[in-house]
Design a protein around this motif. Sequence first.
Motif, PDB file in Angstrom:
ATOM      1  N   UNK A 179       0.841  -1.185   0.000  1.00 53.83           N
ATOM      2  CA  UNK A 179       0.000   0.000   0.000  1.00 53.83           C
ATOM      3  C   UNK A 179       0.882   1.243   0.000  1.00 53.83           C
ATOM      4  N   UNK A 180       0.292   2.390  -0.273  1.00 50.29           N
ATOM      5  CA  UNK A 180       1.049   3.625  -0.381  1.00 50.29           C
ATOM      6  C   UNK A 180       0.425   4.687   0.507  1.00 50.29           C
ATOM      7  N   UNK A 181       1.282   5.453   1.166  1.00 44.34           N
ATOM      8  CA  UNK A 181       0.783   6.563   1.978  1.00 44.34           C
ATOM      9  C   UNK A 181       0.152   7.615   1.071  1.00 44.34           C
ATOM     10  N   UNK A 182      -1.067   8.032   1.394  1.00 41.39           N
ATOM     11  CA  UNK A 182      -1.806   8.952   0.525  1.00 41.39           C
ATOM     12  C   UNK A 182      -1.109  10.305   0.395  1.00 41.39           C
ATOM     13  N   UNK A 183      -0.536  10.808   1.493  1.00 42.12           N
ATOM     14  CA  UNK A 183       0.124  12.111   1.404  1.00 42.12           C
ATOM     15  C   UNK A 183       1.363  12.034   0.524  1.00 42.12           C
ATOM     16  N   UNK A 184       2.100  10.927   0.601  1.00 47.55           N
ATOM     17  CA  UNK A 184       3.259  10.751  -0.268  1.00 47.55           C
ATOM     18  C   UNK A 184       2.833  10.628  -1.724  1.00 47.55           C
ATOM     19  N   UNK A 185       1.707   9.941  -1.954  1.00 45.24           N
ATOM     20  CA  UNK A 185       1.194   9.801  -3.317  1.00 45.24           C
ATOM     21  C   UNK A 185       0.949  11.166  -3.949  1.00 45.24           C
ATOM     22  N   UNK A 186       0.310  12.044  -3.208  1.00 47.24           N
ATOM     23  CA  UNK A 186      -0.005  13.381  -3.730  1.00 47.24           C
ATOM     24  C   UNK A 186       1.279  14.169  -3.984  1.00 47.24           C
ATOM     25  N   UNK A 187       2.202  14.130  -3.034  1.00 42.93           N
ATOM     26  CA  UNK A 187       3.446  14.886  -3.165  1.00 42.93           C
ATOM     27  C   UNK A 187       4.282  14.403  -4.344  1.00 42.93           C
ATOM     28  N   UNK A 188       4.448  13.084  -4.468  1.00 41.89           N
ATOM     29  CA  UNK A 188       5.276  12.543  -5.538  1.00 41.89           C
ATOM     30  C   UNK A 188       4.607  12.759  -6.886  1.00 41.89           C
ATOM     31  N   UNK A 189       3.280  12.613  -6.942  1.00 36.42           N
ATOM     32  CA  UNK A 189       2.556  12.849  -8.181  1.00 36.42           C
ATOM     33  C   UNK A 189       2.744  14.287  -8.650  1.00 36.42           C
ATOM     34  N   UNK A 190       2.639  15.226  -7.728  1.00 39.43           N
ATOM     35  CA  UNK A 190       2.851  16.631  -8.068  1.00 39.43           C
ATOM     36  C   UNK A 190       4.289  16.864  -8.545  1.00 39.43           C
ATOM     37  N   UNK A 191       5.254  16.208  -7.902  1.00 39.28           N
ATOM     38  CA  UNK A 191       6.651  16.361  -8.288  1.00 39.28           C
ATOM     39  C   UNK A 191       6.893  15.872  -9.708  1.00 39.28           C
ATOM     40  N   UNK A 192       6.344  14.696 -10.041  1.00 38.45           N
ATOM     41  CA  UNK A 192       6.504  14.171 -11.403  1.00 38.45           C
ATOM     42  C   UNK A 192       5.835  15.097 -12.419  1.00 38.45           C
ATOM     43  N   UNK A 193       4.648  15.604 -12.080  1.00 41.45           N
ATOM     44  CA  UNK A 193       3.944  16.509 -12.987  1.00 41.45           C
ATOM     45  C   UNK A 193       4.776  17.759 -13.245  1.00 41.45           C
ATOM     46  N   UNK A 194       5.357  18.314 -12.195  1.00 42.73           N
ATOM     47  CA  UNK A 194       6.162  19.519 -12.354  1.00 42.73           C
ATOM     48  C   UNK A 194       7.423  19.236 -13.154  1.00 42.73           C
ATOM     49  N   UNK A 195       8.060  18.076 -12.920  1.00 43.85           N
ATOM     50  CA  UNK A 195       9.250  17.735 -13.710  1.00 43.85           C
ATOM     51  C   UNK A 195       8.898  17.666 -15.188  1.00 43.85           C
ATOM     52  N   UNK A 196       7.793  16.988 -15.506  1.00 44.48           N
ATOM     53  CA  UNK A 196       7.396  16.834 -16.908  1.00 44.48           C
ATOM     54  C   UNK A 196       7.090  18.186 -17.545  1.00 44.48           C
ATOM     55  N   UNK A 197       6.281  18.990 -16.887  1.00 48.07           N
ATOM     56  CA  UNK A 197       5.853  20.248 -17.491  1.00 48.07           C
ATOM     57  C   UNK A 197       6.962  21.300 -17.496  1.00 48.07           C
TER      58      UNK A 197
END
Length: 265
Positions: free
Chosen positions: A118-136
């Motif tokens: 399972x994955x910690x929900x707060x980490x999921x949001x933070x890492x998802x945002x980080x990947x989005x920012x790296x891509x854009x």
Amino acid sequence: MASTLLPFAYPPPSSLFLTAFTAASVVAIPFIGLSEVRGVHLQYSKFWNANAAKREARTVPGRTGMVVLYLPALLGGVASLVMFPDAGLRFLVLRLAVTAHFLKRVLEVLFLHKITTRMAADSMVLISFSYFMIATVTIYSLRLSQGLFPEPSIDLMYPGIALFLIGMIGNFYHHLVLSRLRTKGEKEYKIPKGGLFGLVICPHYLFEIIDFIGIAFICQTIYFFAVALNTIAYLAGRSYATRRWYKSKFEDFPEGVKALIPYIF
């Protein structure tokens, strides 16, 4: 650093936004790999799930979490292809590479990886945002640089395409090997075999590094060179921690199998 890279990269634009992201990536380089070595892991790995206390945090199913990690970055890449249809070959190749990178990740999560944690929900949001920012921000950095400066004097785009494809294929192949390591219903870990697993315990990370170096060569912005160095530091530390974990779990772990680079590290 900028003066050394200038023949290979666009000059840094006068953008406070881009400068801040570049500086953050550079500052993080010495720390991100060491955090993995010291046992401070991102909260979605087998290392984190081994800690019973942390499992009490609010979590989501691992597969759902992994899709959420990569999907916004993928959508950002797709959106860039729609928004800038005619912007030159290098910019097109970069957008295709970023989109393909995250599309591959989403498809592997959906159809290849066996995810039982399972994955910690707060980490999921933070890492998802980080990947989005790296891509854009990667796409934005090249778009801005091309509007201000001539092409770098040393063109690395075509070697970058080759490295990107090698990295993608090699990473997928070793993920495929890992997915076949355990039969249906098995949950215990095994020492991986096949491909380059006889030489290093994390060949999938080695090829992911090659993938990122390829994107850096395609992009040729100082921002993404910093991102690539950050990725190398993180995956080197994670590989070291992975090898240490396998050695602690398996008495017969081969000493000759290195962490990331055959015969060296």
